[in-house]
Motif scaffolding. Structure first.
Motif, mmCIF file in Angstrom:
data_model
loop_
_atom_site.group_PDB
_atom_site.id
_atom_site.type_symbol
_atom_site.label_atom_id
_atom_site.label_comp_id
_atom_site.label_asym_id
_atom_site.label_seq_id
_atom_site.Cartn_x
_atom_site.Cartn_y
_atom_site.Cartn_z
ATOM 1 N N ALA A 219 -41.103 -30.092 -13.317
ATOM 2 C CA ALA A 219 -41.690 -31.310 -12.767
ATOM 3 C C ALA A 219 -42.234 -32.120 -13.932
ATOM 4 O O ALA A 219 -42.885 -31.583 -14.827
ATOM 5 N N VAL A 220 -41.960 -33.416 -13.915
ATOM 6 C CA VAL A 220 -42.411 -34.324 -14.963
ATOM 7 C C VAL A 220 -43.313 -35.360 -14.288
ATOM 8 O O VAL A 220 -42.833 -36.374 -13.781
ATOM 9 N N PRO A 221 -44.630 -35.093 -14.228
ATOM 10 C CA PRO A 221 -45.535 -35.974 -13.474
ATOM 11 C C PRO A 221 -45.460 -37.445 -13.873
ATOM 12 O O PRO A 221 -45.577 -38.319 -13.019
ATOM 13 N N GLN B 53 -31.480 -37.142 -10.747
ATOM 14 C CA GLN B 53 -32.617 -36.450 -10.153
ATOM 15 C C GLN B 53 -33.896 -36.689 -10.958
ATOM 16 O O GLN B 53 -34.970 -36.882 -10.387
ATOM 17 N N LEU B 54 -33.792 -36.696 -12.274
ATOM 18 C CA LEU B 54 -34.960 -36.959 -13.118
ATOM 19 C C LEU B 54 -35.500 -38.362 -12.864
ATOM 20 O O LEU B 54 -36.698 -38.554 -12.687
ATOM 21 N N VAL B 55 -34.612 -39.329 -12.822
ATOM 22 C CA VAL B 55 -35.026 -40.717 -12.634
ATOM 23 C C VAL B 55 -35.597 -40.937 -11.238
ATOM 24 O O VAL B 55 -36.609 -41.616 -11.066
ATOM 25 N N GLU B 56 -34.968 -40.348 -10.215
ATOM 26 C CA GLU B 56 -35.370 -40.604 -8.833
ATOM 27 C C GLU B 56 -36.551 -39.772 -8.362
ATOM 28 O O GLU B 56 -37.323 -40.208 -7.516
ATOM 29 N N SER B 57 -36.693 -38.537 -8.879
ATOM 30 C CA SER B 57 -37.731 -37.656 -8.327
ATOM 31 C C SER B 57 -38.675 -37.062 -9.359
ATOM 32 O O SER B 57 -39.655 -36.423 -8.999
ATOM 33 N N GLY B 58 -38.374 -37.213 -10.647
ATOM 34 C CA GLY B 58 -39.239 -36.639 -11.666
ATOM 35 C C GLY B 58 -39.015 -35.157 -11.893
ATOM 36 O O GLY B 58 -39.856 -34.487 -12.472
ATOM 37 N N LEU B 59 -37.864 -34.624 -11.453
ATOM 38 C CA LEU B 59 -37.520 -33.226 -11.688
ATOM 39 C C LEU B 59 -36.411 -33.152 -12.727
ATOM 40 O O LEU B 59 -35.355 -33.768 -12.561
ATOM 41 N N ALA B 60 -36.650 -32.394 -13.782
ATOM 42 C CA ALA B 60 -35.685 -32.282 -14.881
ATOM 43 C C ALA B 60 -35.119 -30.872 -14.945
ATOM 44 O O ALA B 60 -35.875 -29.891 -14.882
ATOM 45 N N SER B 61 -33.808 -30.780 -15.080
ATOM 46 C CA SER B 61 -33.200 -29.461 -15.273
ATOM 47 C C SER B 61 -33.364 -29.047 -16.728
ATOM 48 O O SER B 61 -33.476 -29.890 -17.628
ATOM 49 N N ARG B 62 -33.363 -27.764 -16.956
ATOM 50 C CA ARG B 62 -33.445 -27.250 -18.328
ATOM 51 C C ARG B 62 -32.254 -27.744 -19.150
ATOM 52 O O ARG B 62 -32.411 -28.126 -20.306
#
Length: 113
Positions: A76-78, A30-39
């Motif tokens: 969110a990781v812009p 999810q981080l790689v594909e959308s820029g959203l990182a879980s805690r």
């Protein structure tokens, strides 16, 4: 740079295997594909001084809390949000977009169809 702190491209095969064993494989994807990182993923990646790094990254607007998932803490990781390259990726032409501004986070783009 901040992107290096958040980058997952330099993870070793051992670290990726450990992420999978811990159930964080979908979080990494999810981080790689959308820029959203879980805690949970950020805690694993940063390990040392996690509270300090989290506060620092938020204060510099390198990450921002993502309040749209109930029960889970996501950010969110812009710098890691993929670019939209084609008109079809932008969605329907009759979509509406709203920008939400806050004194404590980066502007959020909210869309509705």
């Amino acid at each position: 740079s901040a992107k290096n702190i958040l980058s997952c491209s330099n993870l070793s095969a051992r670290d990726k295997g450990e992420l999978m064993r811990m159930g964080l494989g979908p979080d990494l994807r999810q981080l790689v594909e959308s820029g959203l990182a879980s805690r949970d993923l950020l805690e694993y990646l940063w390990k040392v001084d996690f509270p300090f790094l989290l506060d620092f990254m938020k204060s510099c607007f390198f990450i921002s809390e993502w309040p749209f998932y109930k029960g889970d803490r996501f950010y969110a990781v812009p710098l890691l949000v993929p670019e939209v390259k084609t008109e079809t990726e932008l969605g329907r032409l009759d979509s509406e977009c709203f920008l939400y501004f806050s004194r404590t986070s980066i502007p959020l783009l909210i869309t509705s169809i």
